[in-house]
Scaffold this motif. Structure first.
Motif, PDB file in Angstrom:
ATOM      1  N   THR A 116     -16.781 -24.577  34.938  1.00  0.00           N
ATOM      2  CA  THR A 116     -16.494 -25.541  36.001  1.00  0.00           C
ATOM      3  C   THR A 116     -16.027 -24.810  37.248  1.00  0.00           C
ATOM      4  N   SER A 117     -16.287 -25.410  38.390  1.00  0.00           N
ATOM      5  CA  SER A 117     -15.831 -24.813  39.644  1.00  0.00           C
ATOM      6  C   SER A 117     -14.308 -24.811  39.701  1.00  0.00           C
ATOM      7  N   PHE A 118     -13.700 -25.781  39.034  1.00  0.00           N
ATOM      8  CA  PHE A 118     -12.234 -25.867  38.978  1.00  0.00           C
ATOM      9  C   PHE A 118     -11.660 -24.598  38.355  1.00  0.00           C
ATOM     10  N   ALA A 119     -12.188 -24.218  37.188  1.00  0.00           N
ATOM     11  CA  ALA A 119     -11.696 -23.027  36.488  1.00  0.00           C
ATOM     12  C   ALA A 119     -12.037 -21.759  37.262  1.00  0.00           C
ATOM     13  N   MET A 120     -13.218 -21.704  37.866  1.00  0.00           N
ATOM     14  CA  MET A 120     -13.632 -20.527  38.625  1.00  0.00           C
ATOM     15  C   MET A 120     -12.692 -20.279  39.804  1.00  0.00           C
ATOM     16  N   ARG A 121     -12.382 -21.340  40.519  1.00  0.00           N
ATOM     17  CA  ARG A 121     -11.530 -21.217  41.701  1.00  0.00           C
ATOM     18  C   ARG A 121     -10.116 -20.771  41.306  1.00  0.00           C
ATOM     19  N   ARG A 122      -9.597 -21.345  40.250  1.00  0.00           N
ATOM     20  CA  ARG A 122      -8.258 -20.963  39.791  1.00  0.00           C
ATOM     21  C   ARG A 122      -8.246 -19.514  39.289  1.00  0.00           C
ATOM     22  N   ALA A 123      -9.307 -19.104  38.603  1.00  0.00           N
ATOM     23  CA  ALA A 123      -9.386 -17.724  38.117  1.00  0.00           C
ATOM     24  C   ALA A 123      -9.402 -16.739  39.294  1.00  0.00           C
ATOM     25  N   LEU A 124     -10.105 -17.085  40.366  1.00  0.00           N
ATOM     26  CA  LEU A 124     -10.127 -16.238  41.557  1.00  0.00           C
ATOM     27  C   LEU A 124      -8.726 -16.089  42.157  1.00  0.00           C
ATOM     28  N   ILE A 125      -8.000 -17.202  42.224  1.00  0.00           N
ATOM     29  CA  ILE A 125      -6.628 -17.173  42.760  1.00  0.00           C
ATOM     30  C   ILE A 125      -5.744 -16.286  41.889  1.00  0.00           C
ATOM     31  N   LEU A 126      -5.876 -16.420  40.567  1.00  0.00           N
ATOM     32  CA  LEU A 126      -5.055 -15.622  39.653  1.00  0.00           C
ATOM     33  C   LEU A 126      -5.377 -14.138  39.753  1.00  0.00           C
ATOM     34  N   ASP A 132      -4.309 -23.116  29.478  1.00  0.00           N
ATOM     35  CA  ASP A 132      -4.522 -24.560  29.653  1.00  0.00           C
ATOM     36  C   ASP A 132      -4.450 -24.971  31.117  1.00  0.00           C
ATOM     37  N   SER A 133      -3.855 -24.147  31.956  1.00  0.00           N
ATOM     38  CA  SER A 133      -3.771 -24.472  33.376  1.00  0.00           C
ATOM     39  C   SER A 133      -5.132 -24.367  34.055  1.00  0.00           C
ATOM     40  N   LEU A 134      -6.097 -23.728  33.393  1.00  0.00           N
ATOM     41  CA  LEU A 134      -7.439 -23.597  33.971  1.00  0.00           C
ATOM     42  C   LEU A 134      -8.324 -24.800  33.657  1.00  0.00           C
ATOM     43  N   LYS A 135      -7.822 -25.707  32.847  1.00  0.00           N
ATOM     44  CA  LYS A 135      -8.579 -26.922  32.524  1.00  0.00           C
ATOM     45  C   LYS A 135      -8.162 -28.036  33.471  1.00  0.00           C
ATOM     46  N   PRO A 136      -9.125 -28.804  33.962  1.00  0.00           N
ATOM     47  CA  PRO A 136      -8.746 -29.900  34.857  1.00  0.00           C
ATOM     48  C   PRO A 136      -7.956 -30.970  34.116  1.00  0.00           C
ATOM     49  N   ASN A 137      -7.006 -31.550  34.795  1.00  0.00           N
ATOM     50  CA  ASN A 137      -6.176 -32.603  34.226  1.00  0.00           C
ATOM     51  C   ASN A 137      -6.439 -33.886  35.002  1.00  0.00           C
ATOM     52  N   TYR A 138      -7.563 -34.488  34.723  1.00  0.00           N
ATOM     53  CA  TYR A 138      -7.956 -35.681  35.458  1.00  0.00           C
ATOM     54  C   TYR A 138      -7.111 -36.871  35.047  1.00  0.00           C
ATOM     55  N   GLY A 139      -6.944 -37.787  35.968  1.00  0.00           N
ATOM     56  CA  GLY A 139      -6.115 -38.962  35.721  1.00  0.00           C
ATOM     57  C   GLY A 139      -6.773 -39.992  34.827  1.00  0.00           C
ATOM     58  N   GLY A 140      -8.079 -39.959  34.683  1.00  0.00           N
ATOM     59  CA  GLY A 140      -8.745 -40.893  33.792  1.00  0.00           C
ATOM     60  C   GLY A 140      -9.181 -42.187  34.454  1.00  0.00           C
ATOM     61  N   GLY A 141      -9.003 -42.314  35.751  1.00  0.00           N
ATOM     62  CA  GLY A 141      -9.493 -43.501  36.447  1.00  0.00           C
ATOM     63  C   GLY A 141      -8.540 -44.672  36.374  1.00  0.00           C
ATOM     64  N   ARG A 142      -9.063 -45.791  36.778  1.00  0.00           N
ATOM     65  CA  ARG A 142      -8.274 -47.009  36.830  1.00  0.00           C
ATOM     66  C   ARG A 142      -7.900 -47.458  35.418  1.00  0.00           C
ATOM     67  N   LYS A 143      -6.709 -47.963  35.291  1.00  0.00           N
ATOM     68  CA  LYS A 143      -6.261 -48.470  34.001  1.00  0.00           C
ATOM     69  C   LYS A 143      -7.043 -49.737  33.661  1.00  0.00           C
ATOM     70  N   PRO A 144      -7.251 -50.011  32.382  1.00  0.00           N
ATOM     71  CA  PRO A 144      -7.996 -51.216  32.002  1.00  0.00           C
ATOM     72  C   PRO A 144      -7.317 -52.477  32.529  1.00  0.00           C
ATOM     73  N   THR A 145      -8.135 -53.390  33.040  1.00  0.00           N
ATOM     74  CA  THR A 145      -7.623 -54.634  33.599  1.00  0.00           C
ATOM     75  C   THR A 145      -7.145 -55.576  32.504  1.00  0.00           C
ATOM     76  N   PHE A 146      -7.840 -55.563  31.376  1.00  0.00           N
ATOM     77  CA  PHE A 146      -7.525 -56.474  30.290  1.00  0.00           C
ATOM     78  C   PHE A 146      -6.997 -55.701  29.090  1.00  0.00           C
ATOM     79  N   THR A 147      -6.072 -56.311  28.378  1.00  0.00           N
ATOM     80  CA  THR A 147      -5.501 -55.675  27.194  1.00  0.00           C
ATOM     81  C   THR A 147      -6.495 -55.755  26.037  1.00  0.00           C
ATOM     82  N   GLU A 148      -6.240 -54.984  25.015  1.00  0.00           N
ATOM     83  CA  GLU A 148      -7.096 -55.031  23.818  1.00  0.00           C
ATOM     84  C   GLU A 148      -7.041 -56.416  23.177  1.00  0.00           C
ATOM     85  N   GLU A 149      -5.894 -57.052  23.232  1.00  0.00           N
ATOM     86  CA  GLU A 149      -5.754 -58.394  22.667  1.00  0.00           C
ATOM     87  C   GLU A 149      -6.645 -59.384  23.415  1.00  0.00           C
TER      88      GLU A 149
END
Length: 178
Positions: free
Chosen positions: A25-35, A71-88
């Protein structure tokens, strides 16, 4: 005070170098360059200018790697919008879709997506819902929605007898020989 990456082993340096050339991923590549730049004792402002990013970002990358390692080289995405409706709520909509509309107190014989959405609101399952959201919920539950063919029915008690009876007012035509 200058911030640098911790002392890297030969193996870690090679792994970072490999990531800069063939990273997944470009995310890991960029961080590796900085390190790697920090490991060569470049200062934070120089790294930020070289890789066109903010100094705060460079410091964050260095601190994260020093703290949690690879593990800092892996992206930590937020996962998007929370579900509008509950499982119930979702399970109640699925249950509603699987029962006949008449059993749910509705005056029709087949569900449509819009009728199901309206019924979910009327029954107080949800405040608002679109037909498309109902379709997505049913799709995730592996319930396929298909337009069904409906036939008119009659309230006439003699309907079945009349339906199959021959209509004598229709003139019979003699068969033609071709």
């Amino acid at each position: 005070m200058c911030v640098y990456v911790r002392e890297l082993t030969q193996e870690e340096g090679n792994k970072l170098l490999h990531l800069t050339r063939r990273g997944s991923t470009s995310f890991a590549m960029r961080r590796a360059l900085i390190l790697l730049a920090s490991a060569q004792k470049m200062k934070v402002p120089e790294i930020a200018r070289s890789y066109q990013c903010g100094e705060d970002h460079v410091r964050d990358v260095l601190h994260q790697f020093n703290k949690i390692g690879w593990d800092s080289l892996k992206p930590n995405y937020g996962g998007g919008r929370k579900p509008t409706f509950t499982e119930e709520q979702r399970s109640m909509i699925i249950q509603l879709a699987q029962m006949p509309p008449r059993a749910a107190g509705m005056p029709f014989t087949q569900w449509s997506l819009s009728k199901l959405a309206n019924a979910a609101v009327q029954k107080g399952i949800v405040k608002t819902i679109t037909a498309e959201t109902v379709r997505v919920i049913l799709d995730k539950a592996n319930i396929t929605y298909q337009n069904t063919k409906t036939w008119k029915s009659s309230k006439d008690p003699e309907f079945e007898v009349k339906k199959n009876a021959s209509n004598r007012s229709t003139k019979r035509h003699p068969p033609t020989d071709v």
